[in-house]
Design an enzyme around this catalytic site. Structure first.
Site, PDB file in Angstrom:
ATOM      1  CB  CYS A   2      -0.984   0.470   0.948  1.00  0.00           C
ATOM      2  SG  CYS A   2      -1.588  -1.106   1.558  1.00  0.00           S
ATOM      3  NE  ARG A  27       4.864   1.262  -1.453  1.00  0.00           N
ATOM      4  CZ  ARG A  27       6.060   1.156  -1.091  1.00  0.00           C
ATOM      5  NH1 ARG A  27       7.270   1.307  -2.346  1.00  0.00           N
ATOM      6  NH2 ARG A  27       6.190  -0.565  -0.554  1.00  0.00           N
ATOM      7  CD1 TRP A  81      -2.313  -4.970  -4.681  1.00  0.00           C
ATOM      8  CD2 TRP A  81      -2.304  -5.909  -3.416  1.00  0.00           C
ATOM      9  NE1 TRP A  81      -1.859  -6.358  -5.108  1.00  0.00           N
ATOM     10  CE2 TRP A  81      -1.842  -6.655  -4.295  1.00  0.00           C
ATOM     11  CE3 TRP A  81      -1.484  -6.931  -2.108  1.00  0.00           C
ATOM     12  CZ2 TRP A  81      -1.693  -7.961  -4.147  1.00  0.00           C
ATOM     13  CZ3 TRP A  81      -1.775  -8.091  -2.417  1.00  0.00           C
ATOM     14  CH2 TRP A  81      -2.082  -9.068  -3.225  1.00  0.00           C
ATOM     15  CG  ASN A 107       2.405  -1.005   3.082  1.00  0.00           C
ATOM     16  OD1 ASN A 107       1.963  -1.690   2.567  1.00  0.00           O
ATOM     17  ND2 ASN A 107       3.791  -0.264   3.149  1.00  0.00           N
ATOM     18  N   GLY A 108       1.584  -3.278   5.592  1.00  0.00           N
ATOM     19  CA  GLY A 108       1.569  -4.642   5.954  1.00  0.00           C
ATOM     20  C   GLY A 108       0.741  -5.154   6.695  1.00  0.00           C
ATOM     21  CD  GLU A 488      11.825 -10.555 -17.071  1.00  0.00           C
ATOM     22  OE1 GLU A 488      10.428 -11.614 -15.889  1.00  0.00           O
ATOM     23  OE2 GLU A 488      11.210  -9.294 -16.821  1.00  0.00           O
ATOM     24  CE  LYS A 492       8.401  -7.400 -17.143  1.00  0.00           C
ATOM     25  NZ  LYS A 492       8.877  -8.002 -15.566  1.00  0.00           N
ATOM     26  CD  GLU A 495       4.448  -8.159 -15.177  1.00  0.00           C
ATOM     27  OE1 GLU A 495       4.325  -8.022 -13.811  1.00  0.00           O
ATOM     28  OE2 GLU A 495       5.796  -8.468 -15.333  1.00  0.00           O
ATOM     29  CG  HIS A 511      10.241 -33.404 -22.275  1.00  0.00           C
ATOM     30  ND1 HIS A 511      10.592 -34.999 -22.676  1.00  0.00           N
ATOM     31  CD2 HIS A 511      11.705 -32.842 -22.892  1.00  0.00           C
ATOM     32  CE1 HIS A 511      12.635 -35.111 -23.271  1.00  0.00           C
ATOM     33  NE2 HIS A 511      13.253 -33.639 -23.140  1.00  0.00           N
ATOM     34  CE  LYS A 610       8.712  -1.333  -9.718  1.00  0.00           C
ATOM     35  NZ  LYS A 610       8.981  -1.839 -10.231  1.00  0.00           N
TER      36      LYS A 610
HETATM   37  C1  F6R Z   1       7.442  -8.646 -12.580  1.00  0.00           C
HETATM   38  C2  F6R Z   1       7.992  -8.050 -11.112  1.00  0.00           C
HETATM   39  C3  F6R Z   1       8.033  -8.840 -10.236  1.00  0.00           C
HETATM   40  C4  F6R Z   1       9.173  -8.561  -9.238  1.00  0.00           C
HETATM   41  C5  F6R Z   1       9.205  -9.498  -7.568  1.00  0.00           C
HETATM   42  C6  F6R Z   1      10.086  -8.687  -6.435  1.00  0.00           C
HETATM   43  O1  F6R Z   1       7.480  -7.478 -13.355  1.00  0.00           O
HETATM   44  O2  F6R Z   1       7.684  -6.516 -11.002  1.00  0.00           O
HETATM   45  O3  F6R Z   1       8.200 -10.600 -10.312  1.00  0.00           O
HETATM   46  O4  F6R Z   1      10.005  -8.555  -9.833  1.00  0.00           O
HETATM   47  O5  F6R Z   1       7.470  -9.275  -7.252  1.00  0.00           O
HETATM   48  O6  F6R Z   1      10.045  -7.381  -6.373  1.00  0.00           O
HETATM   49  P1  F6R Z   1      11.619  -6.927  -5.806  1.00  0.00           P
HETATM   50  O7  F6R Z   1      12.688  -7.281  -6.825  1.00  0.00           O
HETATM   51  O8  F6R Z   1      11.088  -5.379  -5.834  1.00  0.00           O
HETATM   52  O9  F6R Z   1      11.896  -8.160  -4.988  1.00  0.00           O
END
Ligand code: F6R
Length: 615
Positions: A2, A27, A81, A107-108, A488, A492, A495, A511, A610
């Site tokens: 949050c 966030r 969030w 937040n938490g 990756e 991308k 998501e 497989h 994030k």
């Molecule tokens: C995907 C993404 C997440 C972060 C993951 C770890 O695009 O951003 O998969 O990589 O939540 O976050 P950090 O790097 O902040 O530990």
């Protein structure tokens, strides 16, 4: 996950808090709310809404001056969030106690909220939300005997879990209390007033002078003053720091989305990660934060990289570097699994945590478990002063600048490069020759240029992404250190576009998953001209034989893939150690244009946030 912004003694407080919230929306963005101590009405204006900050702003603007007041002495604001309880108006923060005296944003996670809530209800308190956070407001009210800071400290002593918290009180209109344990709180000092937030991005427009709270700190904020203590009321001293970036880094600067801006920032971000860290003469890396002694580097007999999501994919690329260059057996661990499966750690094990935010709960827990078991811990983080960065024994900052887009882009490539430099440092103290080191240093120095060259392919990549924009299923395949890049690329795409995309090792496809291939299931194949290319050519043919359209990332000047693939996206020739960077950038652009064409909300994809500070 949050976002919190709070302020006291600030001019235009309402708009400062709302602007701060907008900057934190990455966030979490399920719902938003604000509580402001009105100077005229001697009451608190509380406004909450499901949805985004712009909805909150609209709701405030639609209120008459009589309803809302104009001058505010202190305020707390939140963008959520959801964890406990759906994203509804009642569950949005701020939450208050029964009498409406204390308003908190949190937040938490309060882990023991069920028992606390039961006790408080039995004692006659009325709860209005399903959140864990609301117990905090009732606890503060219960502990209050005239001393605001002591009441919040006494309440926090009763909770188990994590918090970054800001509290407002009608009894103390010119004060706020903030505290942290496990979720960041940063205090910003301005000419007259004081701001606090979960993230410096919310403060940068108003001040560059900040104080990061440590776990266990609590502070009473009043105009011009931040009195920081521990929960036992003993004063603690925390250093004032300067934020060394300005507003432009948290604005889109003409780009349609933060994600695109951050993709295009990569040449600079990579240059900043590399700057001053290579010794051409010795063919080595100079990483002052990685202060391992020559003996420790020689004795290292195992590396474990713990991380989540994109950062884990960077770690998987790093695994190849440590084994190929430094000759150290390396494993990558999902951070979420690490602490629960009783990992075996010896004194010569190095545990590396890669995390953009430095706040990811599972990665932090892995660091703590590793430290408990005697490992030497290394952090590779972007956010300066973040919890992981502060808890590890040693570390490297990425210096990539703030990453606002929820989908991580520049942090990934900078992490890969930081891991490569770490591997080079270890390798040169072990078996890598000076000549081989010099050659690798030259390759690393070229990375920003390589990144810029891939960005020049933006139009081509856009055209290709748009060509396939109706597909609902994708496979991404790769081998060697491009296998994690395939994972990756798929992450991308899924998501930000909500299209199903799976990353697979190219050889694994047959497989099982090959059963899914058909003409409307494109395969993105990482077929760069690096060792393993011949094998992936075979895999491409297997896909083409099942009528799957193949989009191949290739190397400029290498035409050998063109006849088996439907489309090729050539990236510049580079060494096997640096190709993951250029290839990842091509895939980031592919995902971006694909999602943009489908009209997706790129910077704030549904359900995501994030900095994942819950397990
Ligand atoms: C995907 C993404 C997440 C972060 C993951 C770890 O695009 O951003 O998969 O990589 O939540 O976050 P950090 O790097 O902040 O530990």
């Amino acid at each position: 996950m949050c976002g919190i912004v709070a302020g006291v003694g600030i001019e235009n407080l309402e708009s400062v808090l709302l602007d701060g919230l907008s900057r934190l929306e990455y966030r979490g963005y399920d719902s938003a709310g604000i509580a402001l101590n009105s100077m005229e009405a001697e009451s608190v204006l509380l406004v909450k809404t499901p949805g985004k900050v712009k909805k909150l702003r609209k709701k405030l603007n639609s209120m008459s001056t009589e309803e809302r007041g104009l001058q505010f002495s202190a305020g707390v604001a939140h963008t959520r969030w959801a964890t406990h309880g759906a994203p509804t108006e009642v569950n949005a923060h701020p939450h208050s106690d029964t009498a409406g005296t204390f308003f908190i944003v949190h937040n938490g996670i309060i882990e023991n909220y069920v028992e606390l809530k039961k006790r408080l209800i039995d004692e006659g308190q009325k709860f209005s939300s399903e959140t864990d956070s609301e117990v905090l407001a009732h606890l503060v009210a219960e502990c209050y005997d005239g001393d605001f800071l002591k009441a919040v400290a006494a309440a926090l002593k009763q909770v188990k879990g994590t918090y970054g918290v800001a509290v407002l009180s009608t009894k103390h209109p010119d004060a706020l209390v903030v505290a942290r344990k496990g979720s960041p709180i940063v205090i910003g000092l301005t000419a007259n007033g004081v701001l606090a937030a979960s993230d410096t991005a919310a403060l940068v427009a108003h001040t560059s002078e900040v104080i990061y709270l440590d776990d266990g700190d609590i502070a009473l904020l009043s105009p011009g003053n931040a009195d920081i203590r521990n929960l036992d009321d003993l004063p603690v001293s925390r250093e004032k720091m300067k934020i060394d970036w300005d507003l432009s880094v948290v604005e889109k600067s003409g780009f349609e989305h933060f994600m695109l801006k951050e993709i295009f920032e990569q040449p600079k971000a990579l240059r900043d990660t590399i700057r001053g860290r290579l010794d051409h003469e010795q063919g080595a890396a100079v990483l002052s934060g990685l202060n391992l002694s020559p003996k420790e580097m020689l004795d290292a007999n195992r590396i474990i990289i713990a991380a989540c999501g994109t950062s884990m994919h960077a770690g998987m690329v790093g695994e190849y570097f440590f084994e190929d260059l430094a000759d150290i057996p390396t494993e990558i661990e999902q951070a979420a699994e690490f602490r629960y499966r009783n990992p075996i750690i010896s004194p010569n094990t190095l545990v590396i945590a890669t995390s953009q935010s430095g706040e990811t709960a599972d990665t932090l827990a892995a660091v703590r478990e590793a430290a408990r078991k005697g490992a030497s811990t290394i952090g590779i983080c972007n956010v300066v002063g973040s919890t992981i960065a502060r808890e590890v024994d040693r570390g490297i900052y990425l210096h990539a600048g703030p990453e606002i887009g929820v989908a991580s882009t520049k942090a990934f490539t900078c992490q890969v490069v930081a891991l490569l430099m770490t591997a080079l440092k270890l390798a040169r103290s072990r078996r890598l020759t000076r000549e081989a080191g010099i050659s690798l240093v030259s390759e690393i120095e070229r990375i920003p240029e390589l990144a810029a060259a891939v960005l020049e392919k933006n139009d081509l990549i856009k055209e290709v992404a748009e060509k396939y924009s109706e597909a609902e299923n994708f496979f991404f395949i790769g081998r060697g250190n491009l296998y994690p890049v395939a994972l990756e690329g798929a992450l991308k795409l899924k998501e930000i576009s909500y299209v199903h995309a799976e990353g697979y090792h190219a050889a694994e496809l047959k497989h099982g998953p090959i059963a899914l291939l058909e003409e409307n299931v494109p395969v993105v194949a990482l077929a760069n001209d690096v060792p393993g290319k011949e094998k992936i050519l075979g895999n491409i043919q297997e896909c083409a034989a099942r009528k799957s359209p193949v989009v191949a990332i290739t190397t400029e000047g290498d035409d050998s893939v063109a006849e088996s693939a439907d489309v090729t996206i050539p990236v510049p020739r580079s060494s096997v150690f640096t190709t993951p960077v250029s290839t990842a950038i091509a895939l980031q652009l592919f995902a971006y244009h694909f999602a943009n064409k489908r009209g997706c909300e790129i910077d704030q994809p549904r359900n995501l946030a994030k900095s994942v500070t819950v397990e």
